[in-house]
Design a protein around this motif. Sequence first.
Motif, mmCIF file in Angstrom:
data_model
loop_
_atom_site.group_PDB
_atom_site.id
_atom_site.type_symbol
_atom_site.label_atom_id
_atom_site.label_comp_id
_atom_site.label_asym_id
_atom_site.label_seq_id
_atom_site.Cartn_x
_atom_site.Cartn_y
_atom_site.Cartn_z
ATOM 1 N N PRO A 1 -9.441 3.283 -5.093
ATOM 2 C CA PRO A 1 -8.445 2.211 -5.295
ATOM 3 C C PRO A 1 -7.582 2.392 -6.534
ATOM 4 O O PRO A 1 -6.391 2.074 -6.500
ATOM 5 C CB PRO A 1 -9.314 0.952 -5.388
ATOM 6 C CG PRO A 1 -10.526 1.280 -4.590
ATOM 7 C CD PRO A 1 -10.786 2.747 -4.817
ATOM 8 N N LYS B 1 -10.096 7.037 -12.533
ATOM 9 C CA LYS B 1 -9.921 6.528 -11.169
ATOM 10 C C LYS B 1 -11.243 6.150 -10.515
ATOM 11 O O LYS B 1 -11.269 5.330 -9.588
ATOM 12 C CB LYS B 1 -9.180 7.556 -10.299
ATOM 13 C CG LYS B 1 -9.923 8.871 -10.105
ATOM 14 C CD LYS B 1 -9.128 9.816 -9.217
ATOM 15 C CE LYS B 1 -9.828 11.145 -9.033
ATOM 16 N NZ LYS B 1 -9.133 12.035 -8.112
ATOM 17 N N ARG C 1 -4.532 4.421 -5.819
ATOM 18 C CA ARG C 1 -3.531 3.796 -4.957
ATOM 19 C C ARG C 1 -2.615 2.847 -5.727
ATOM 20 O O ARG C 1 -1.477 2.605 -5.324
ATOM 21 C CB ARG C 1 -4.220 3.041 -3.820
ATOM 22 C CG ARG C 1 -4.902 3.948 -2.821
ATOM 23 C CD ARG C 1 -5.664 3.135 -1.790
ATOM 24 N NE ARG C 1 -7.064 3.530 -1.736
ATOM 25 C CZ ARG C 1 -8.031 2.783 -1.252
ATOM 26 N NH1 ARG C 1 -7.770 1.562 -0.806
ATOM 27 N NH2 ARG C 1 -9.269 3.222 -1.225
ATOM 28 N N SER C 2 -3.098 2.330 -6.833
ATOM 29 C CA SER C 2 -2.278 1.411 -7.634
ATOM 30 C C SER C 2 -1.688 2.073 -8.869
ATOM 31 O O SER C 2 -1.054 1.407 -9.693
ATOM 32 C CB SER C 2 -3.123 0.202 -8.060
ATOM 33 O OG SER C 2 -4.240 0.618 -8.843
ATOM 34 N N CYS C 3 -1.889 3.386 -9.002
ATOM 35 C CA CYS C 3 -1.443 4.097 -10.202
ATOM 36 C C CYS C 3 0.031 4.485 -10.093
ATOM 37 O O CYS C 3 0.487 4.986 -9.062
ATOM 38 C CB CYS C 3 -2.300 5.354 -10.404
ATOM 39 S SG CYS C 3 -1.828 6.333 -11.846
ATOM 40 N N GLU C 4 0.756 4.326 -11.171
ATOM 41 C CA GLU C 4 2.190 4.655 -11.181
ATOM 42 C C GLU C 4 2.433 6.160 -11.127
ATOM 43 O O GLU C 4 3.541 6.607 -10.859
ATOM 44 C CB GLU C 4 2.842 4.067 -12.428
ATOM 45 C CG GLU C 4 2.317 4.627 -13.735
ATOM 46 C CD GLU C 4 2.965 4.004 -14.950
ATOM 47 O OE1 GLU C 4 2.810 4.562 -16.052
ATOM 48 O OE2 GLU C 4 3.629 2.960 -14.793
ATOM 49 N N MET D 1 0.845 -1.197 0.000
ATOM 50 C CA MET D 1 0.000 0.000 0.000
ATOM 51 C C MET D 1 0.887 1.257 0.000
ATOM 52 O O MET D 1 1.819 1.354 0.774
ATOM 53 C CB MET D 1 -0.904 -0.004 1.239
ATOM 54 C CG MET D 1 -1.816 1.214 1.344
ATOM 55 S SD MET D 1 -2.882 1.185 2.806
ATOM 56 C CE MET D 1 -3.939 -0.199 2.390
#
Length: 336
Positions: free
Chosen positions: A300, A333, A303-306, A1
């Motif tokens: 979410p 998003k 949170r996973s985005c580069e 995370m």
Amino acid sequence: MPTIFRPAAPFYVQFEVTDACNHRCFFCYNHATKTRGLELSTKEAKDILLQMREAGVFSVNFNGGEPLMRRDIFELASYAKTLGFDIHMNTNATLVDAEKADRISALFPSICTSVLASTPENHDRLAGVAGAWQRMRQGVDLLTARGVKVEINVCTSRDNVSELYDIAGSMAAEGVHVFCVTRYIMVKPEGEGLLLGREETIAVLDALERIAADFPSYKEVKLPGPVPFCELPPEYKSLLSRWNTPCQVGYGVCRISPYGSVTPCPLSATVMGELRQSSFGEIWNSERWAIFGDCRHLPPACRSCEELESCRGGCVGYDDCLVAQGKVPQTFKWSH
């Protein structure tokens, strides 16, 4: 995370010292985020300033409402300066006369004021008060003549987006050193038609490019209500990277209401604590803020985005206000 470092104190605090205002601006979010009650007394406000200094806050922005409508504003500002804060004020500048300009120049290195249109008629309409542009212009001139730096902010909607370049030209002058554009944020259902769409947001970026190139008196041109990278086609990412000021909600900034409520930002109605019940340090260091440190305040997909480190999800308050009005933000998003 992913995580974002939360310091022992926010870098700066938006201290809203009053709800009172002599304008009725189309964009105002005060009614949407305020809890009513008795405004902080001079003693309470000074005690809060001391608590912030002891916690390690660096900068305080006196805001409102219209802060010049609070009778003790100069007493509070003087005390804050004595404590060593970097201080700033947001004012519509219409109440600035020669005497107030003298007092402001003795305390504030800079102020920020809203300019809503390139013509007096349209500015007055959007401010909700006849004569607002003329009084604002007079206030700005009085302040710059005394060496106070003035920052211009344009709350931009479909009603005035085409005027951005002309607004910048009308206000460009020695001492007017920063030009900011913030996007209109929907705080009431009838405001939906004012929201900027994709094409209008691209027009904002293009206008910022032209303003920066054509008006060198502005030492800084910026977009402090950042646009998430995924809201526009990929080819605009470099422009957004250039103009966006990353959102610092929950870790670099917070807001204190005129009643002592602490929220993550001026656009948030989420009360993290009450300063009439707990100290500033106790509130800032409570576990309730952990969602910002580990990015749980973002959807979410963020949170996973580069691009999270540079994008920070755009303006969180912008999305929160849309959701509060029953709308789903039209960005990647929120759709994944």
